[in-house]
Every structure is written in C-alpha cells, then in structure tokens.
Design an enzyme around this catalytic site. Structure first.
Site, PDB file in Angstrom:
ATOM      1  N   ASP A 155      -5.055  13.537 -25.651  1.00 36.04           N
ATOM      2  CA  ASP A 155      -5.027  12.147 -25.205  1.00 36.04           C
ATOM      3  C   ASP A 155      -4.298  11.375 -26.309  1.00 36.04           C
ATOM      4  O   ASP A 155      -4.848  11.121 -27.376  1.00 36.04           O
ATOM      5  CB  ASP A 155      -6.476  11.654 -25.037  1.00 36.04           C
ATOM      6  CG  ASP A 155      -6.549  10.196 -24.627  1.00 36.04           C
ATOM      7  OD1 ASP A 155      -5.539   9.481 -24.770  1.00 36.04           O
ATOM      8  OD2 ASP A 155      -7.639   9.776 -24.177  1.00 36.04           O
ATOM      9  N   GLU A 214      -0.445   4.832  -0.629  1.00 38.72           N
ATOM     10  CA  GLU A 214      -1.210   6.065  -0.925  1.00 38.72           C
ATOM     11  C   GLU A 214      -0.306   7.278  -0.752  1.00 38.72           C
ATOM     12  O   GLU A 214       0.442   7.367   0.228  1.00 38.72           O
ATOM     13  CB  GLU A 214      -2.423   6.168   0.005  1.00 38.72           C
ATOM     14  CG  GLU A 214      -3.536   5.246  -0.417  1.00 38.72           C
ATOM     15  CD  GLU A 214      -4.746   5.318   0.505  1.00 38.72           C
ATOM     16  OE1 GLU A 214      -4.724   6.087   1.476  1.00 38.72           O
ATOM     17  OE2 GLU A 214      -5.709   4.579   0.243  1.00 38.72           O
ATOM     18  N   LYS A 268      -0.882   0.423 -25.293  1.00 36.59           N
ATOM     19  CA  LYS A 268      -1.216   0.275 -26.717  1.00 36.59           C
ATOM     20  C   LYS A 268       0.097   0.231 -27.500  1.00 36.59           C
ATOM     21  O   LYS A 268       0.867  -0.696 -27.316  1.00 36.59           O
ATOM     22  CB  LYS A 268      -2.154   1.412 -27.137  1.00 36.59           C
ATOM     23  CG  LYS A 268      -3.489   1.383 -26.362  1.00 36.59           C
ATOM     24  CD  LYS A 268      -4.457   2.421 -26.846  1.00 36.59           C
ATOM     25  CE  LYS A 268      -5.832   2.280 -26.221  1.00 36.59           C
ATOM     26  NZ  LYS A 268      -5.993   2.999 -24.950  1.00 36.59           N
ATOM     27  N   ARG A 313      -1.253  -2.489 -18.669  1.00 38.38           N
ATOM     28  CA  ARG A 313      -2.465  -1.670 -18.770  1.00 38.38           C
ATOM     29  C   ARG A 313      -2.392  -0.560 -17.731  1.00 38.38           C
ATOM     30  O   ARG A 313      -2.154  -0.821 -16.553  1.00 38.38           O
ATOM     31  CB  ARG A 313      -3.711  -2.514 -18.489  1.00 38.38           C
ATOM     32  CG  ARG A 313      -3.823  -3.766 -19.314  1.00 38.38           C
ATOM     33  CD  ARG A 313      -5.224  -4.343 -19.252  1.00 38.38           C
ATOM     34  NE  ARG A 313      -6.090  -3.526 -20.072  1.00 38.38           N
ATOM     35  CZ  ARG A 313      -6.119  -3.573 -21.398  1.00 38.38           C
ATOM     36  NH1 ARG A 313      -5.342  -4.401 -22.061  1.00 38.38           N
ATOM     37  NH2 ARG A 313      -6.933  -2.802 -22.081  1.00 38.38           N
ATOM     38  N   THR A 315      -2.494   6.142 -22.340  1.00 38.45           N
ATOM     39  CA  THR A 315      -2.432   4.821 -21.725  1.00 38.45           C
ATOM     40  C   THR A 315      -1.008   4.330 -21.956  1.00 38.45           C
ATOM     41  O   THR A 315      -0.235   4.942 -22.694  1.00 38.45           O
ATOM     42  CB  THR A 315      -3.425   3.829 -22.360  1.00 38.45           C
ATOM     43  OG1 THR A 315      -3.188   3.798 -23.771  1.00 38.45           O
ATOM     44  CG2 THR A 315      -4.862   4.201 -22.078  1.00 38.45           C
ATOM     45  N   TYR A 373       0.856  -1.195   0.000  1.00 43.78           N
ATOM     46  CA  TYR A 373       0.000   0.000   0.000  1.00 43.78           C
ATOM     47  C   TYR A 373       0.887   1.239   0.000  1.00 43.78           C
ATOM     48  O   TYR A 373       1.843   1.299   0.774  1.00 43.78           O
ATOM     49  CB  TYR A 373      -0.901   0.023   1.245  1.00 43.78           C
ATOM     50  CG  TYR A 373      -2.367   0.025   0.870  1.00 43.78           C
ATOM     51  CD1 TYR A 373      -2.855   1.007   0.024  1.00 43.78           C
ATOM     52  CD2 TYR A 373      -3.235  -0.945   1.347  1.00 43.78           C
ATOM     53  CE1 TYR A 373      -4.196   1.005  -0.354  1.00 43.78           C
ATOM     54  CE2 TYR A 373      -4.566  -0.950   0.975  1.00 43.78           C
ATOM     55  CZ  TYR A 373      -5.041   0.029   0.116  1.00 43.78           C
ATOM     56  OH  TYR A 373      -6.353   0.030  -0.254  1.00 43.78           O
TER      57      TYR A 373
HETATM   58  N1  DSN Z   1      -9.240   3.282 -26.184  1.00 51.24           N
HETATM   59  C1  DSN Z   1     -10.154   2.210 -26.468  1.00 51.24           C
HETATM   60  C2  DSN Z   1      -9.688   1.497 -27.680  1.00 51.24           C
HETATM   61  O1  DSN Z   1      -9.193   2.226 -28.487  1.00 51.24           O
HETATM   62  O2  DSN Z   1      -9.848   0.296 -27.869  1.00 51.24           O
HETATM   63  C3  DSN Z   1     -10.403   1.471 -25.278  1.00 51.24           C
HETATM   64  O3  DSN Z   1     -10.802   2.392 -24.301  1.00 51.24           O
END
Ligand code: DSN
Length: 426
Positions: free
Chosen positions: A193, A49, A222, A228, A219, A47
């Site tokens: 984003d 925080e 990808k 993730r 993210t 933990y």
């Molecule tokens: N960003 C989405 C995708 O492109 O598959 C998932 O949230």
C-alpha cells in the site's frame, strides 16, 4: 433555485481556514484548479457500472474515454501492466485485494497499527480485522525501522497468505526486495500500500514497489496530489500464477478477479467525475514540474526533521526518507500528550494530527506523538527557509501550550506568513 447559503458559507469558511493556516497533515495536499474542476464537473451525473467497453448503462461512450485515459496515464506513471482506477478510497482498494486474495479467517501480516500501520491493514474495527486474521509485524524499538528479521520469523511460523508493506506513519524507505523474498518463502501474496509516498515514487525518488510486489494499492490524494480516491496496480506478476477456478469452473485471472472485487464485489457505480480528476492529476504527475515538486517535498521534510531534532525533539528513526515524520514528544516534554499538542498547534493555525508512537505508553486517544508532513506546504511553495521557521513556531507553541497570548501571537505570525503562499502555485 435559491442558493444554499448554509453550505456555501461553510465551504467558504473551510477555504479561509485552508488559506490562512500551515497544513502539516502528512496525508493531505492541495489539488490544482483543473483537478478541482474535473471533480466538480457534469461527469458526476453519469452512472457507469462496469468497466470501459462493458457497462450496464447506455451513454457511457465519453466516460469510457475518460476512464481509459486515467488508466493509461496511471500505467505510464508507475510502469504498470494493469490498473483499476475505480476504488473510492485507499481502504476500498485494500478491501478489494483482501476479497480477491483471502478467504474469511485467512491469516495476513501488516505493520502493527500502533507503530505506523494503517487501519485497513488489520484493525479490529475494520473489515480487514473483522473478516480476516491479522498478524502484526513490528519496528525495531532501537532503530524505529521495520524489523525484517522478526517479520521473517513470524511469517515462517504463521504462514500468512498475504504480507502487506506500507503504512500511514512510517518515514523510512521499505525493503520491498526482502519482503518479496519472505513472501516467496511462505507462498504468500506480497501487497504494498504505497498511499503515502506514491507521489515520491512516481517522481522516481523512492523505490517503485511494482518491481517487487504482486499487487500495489494507493490513494490518489496524498503526495500524488489528486482527488480523494484509490487505485490498484499490478506489474511483473501480471495475471500469473493465480488463475482461480470460479464456481462455474472457469479460470479467472488475477486482473479479472480484482476488477470483479471492486465492482460488483464492494462498490456500485464508479465516481466518473473523480476518475476524470484522477486522470488530470496523473497527467500533472507525468510533467517535469511534478518531479521538482516531489524533490522539494522530500527536502522540506528532511529540513523540518533536522530542525526539530536540533531543538531537542525525538523523531522516530531519527529522520525521514520521505515526506513525513513522527515526533515522539516524550523526549522533550514527558508530560505533554499528542492530543494537547495537536489542540495547541491547531489553535495557532498549524494543523497536525496526534499519532501513536512505537511502543507508546498512552492510548490512541491521547498518544505520545504528532505526525507531520510537507506535501501540502510544498504545494503552496514552501522551501527550506520556511521549514526552519515552521520548526521554530511549532517549538514555541509546544513549549507554551497553555499560554493563550503566545498561541495568539504565533497564529498571527502564521496567518501573515501564509498570505505569501498561494494555495496552488503552479
Ligand atoms: N491514511 C490515513 C492517513 O495517513 O492520514 C488516512 O486513512
């Protein structure tokens, strides 16, 4: 303790599914063994925080170092001044920015969700659309590219407090410079984003939005090929000019506000095992091999798009600048919807997702398109020759969606081909 066969059998089945199929979901990838090891490590037990050096728990000396390493590597990767590596996902990273920059009911602009925008950029069923007031900008129906003139008109009329660039099914480079100019004209925060193309940006193959945007989110799983998760970054507009007075009259800087929005604003304890895995992935992305990988992702996408167009498919915007493409099925198969296409392809172990196309005439449950991407296949070592084959196999399935014999024949071929492509080749 007895091994949990129920769940480990399922994990093995998923492993086999991943091994034998062609993975073309644009937002997926395969992580390295070291990223996987870090995620499955004892860091999950801790933990923590708070942030490095300022935690609410004892025993954080080691995770502090790991989180600090993740931050340092991420800054280096995107030439950022400040980062937060704790968001559990891209949607969380975005939610933290909304919490920082907007008040409930405030207007913001994002790419129309039907035209490639993301759920967390204003969907009516996401907090972005429930709490705040989304206004969409659109693609030009003729070019399939963002209509920046229309974006400017809407921004001047609506005076949004934030404008978002980036989406989940947009295959073209963004004009960040123009977007920043529009945001400046109306006094809006410009957020990008970059979740989808982050790996290509890290490799220097696409423009770095940190040069133009006030705040960037991403993210990590990808094109960046990490675990993730999500991250938030800032660069040249670091700290100024948005000091905000708190209730106690203290002026807090943007970085402090963003940190507080992630924790305790929308999250509790950070996932330190995932943060360690993020650090590993950022370290990998800093290596020269990653640049070669990213170049191949882009080449593969261009070849796949070209090969499909040669076979009569319409690709939205007639090509791709990144790792992904949106196929508008209506041109070649007016009667075939995305749902049926996805099901037929998945039966042949070619994994894709149905996707709405700009100005779609079908619902989100059916759609008129499929989205394809090359990051996962490229990690397995796919080159241009395999992309030509992939286009041929996709075409064979889509021309025969009800012919089980043909689908079975393609599946056997797919499974045989993929035996030659290990899940992680580096
Ligand atoms: N960003 C989405 C995708 O492109 O598959 C998932 O949230």
């Amino acid at each position: 303790m007895k091994r949990d066969e129920e769940i480990f059998n399922l994990i093995e089945k998923e492993h086999q599914r991943q091994l034998k199929g062609m993975e073309l979901i644009a937002s997926e990838n395969f992580v390295s063994d070291e990223v996987m090891q870090a995620m499955g490590s004892c860091m999950t037990n801790k933990y923590a925080e708070g942030y490095p050096g300022h935690r609410y728990y004892g025993g954080c000396e080691i995770v502090d170092q790991s989180e600090e390493l993740a931050r340092t590597r991420l800054k280096q990767l995107f030439d950022a001044e400040w980062v937060n590596v704790q968001p559990h996902s891209g949607a969380q990273a975005n939610a933290a920015v909304f919490l920082t920059v907007l008040n409930p009911g405030d207007k913001f602009m994002g790419l129309n969700l039907d035209q490639g925008g993301h759920l967390s950029h204003g969907s009516a069923v996401n907090t972005s659309g429930i709490i705040y007031h989304p206004i969409a900008y659109n693609l030009d129906p003729k070019t399939g590219r963002v209509n920046y003139d229309e974006m400017e008109e809407i921004a001047l009329r609506e005076k949004p407090k934030m404008i978002i660039g980036g989406g989940s099914a947009y295959s073209r480079e963004w004009d960040y410079e123009r977007m920043r100019a529009i945001a400046d004209k109306v006094g809006a925060i410009f957020m990008v984003d970059m979740a989808h193309p982050a790996g290509l940006i890290a490799a220097g193959l696409l423009k770095n939005p940190l040069k133009y945007a006030h705040i960037v989110t991403s993210t990590t799983h990808k094109t960046l090929r990490g675990p993730r998760g999500g991250v938030i970054l800032m660069n040249k507009d670091f700290e100024n000019p948005w000091g905000k007075k708190t209730k106690k009259g203290i002026t807090k800087m943007m970085s402090q506000l963003l940190d507080s929005a992630v924790f305790p604003g929308i999250q509790g304890g950070p996932l330190e095992h995932v943060i360690a895995a993020k650090a590993v992935a950022f370290g990998e992305a800093l290596q020269p091999e990653f640049k070669e990988y990213a170049k191949q992702v882009k080449k593969n996408a261009a070849v796949l798009a070209d090969e499909l167009m040669k076979r009569g498919y319409k690709i939205v915007s007639d090509g791709t600048d990144n790792h992904s493409m949106l196929v508008d099925l209506r041109t070649k198969f007016p009667e075939l919807d995305g749902k049926v296409a996805e099901t037929a392809l998945v039966s042949a172990d070619i994994t894709v997702n149905k996707n709405m196309v700009p100005y779609d005439t079908r619902s989100a449950f059916k759609t008129s398109g499929i989205r394809l991407g090359t990051p996962a296949m490229t990690t397995r070592g796919a080159k241009e020759d395999l992309m030509i084959k992939v286009a041929e196999l996709i075409d064979e399935v889509l021309t025969n969606v009800t012919d089980e014999k043909i689908i079975t024949k393609v599946r056997v071929e797919v499974n045989n081909i993929m035996k030659n492509y290990p899940i992680f080749a580096f």
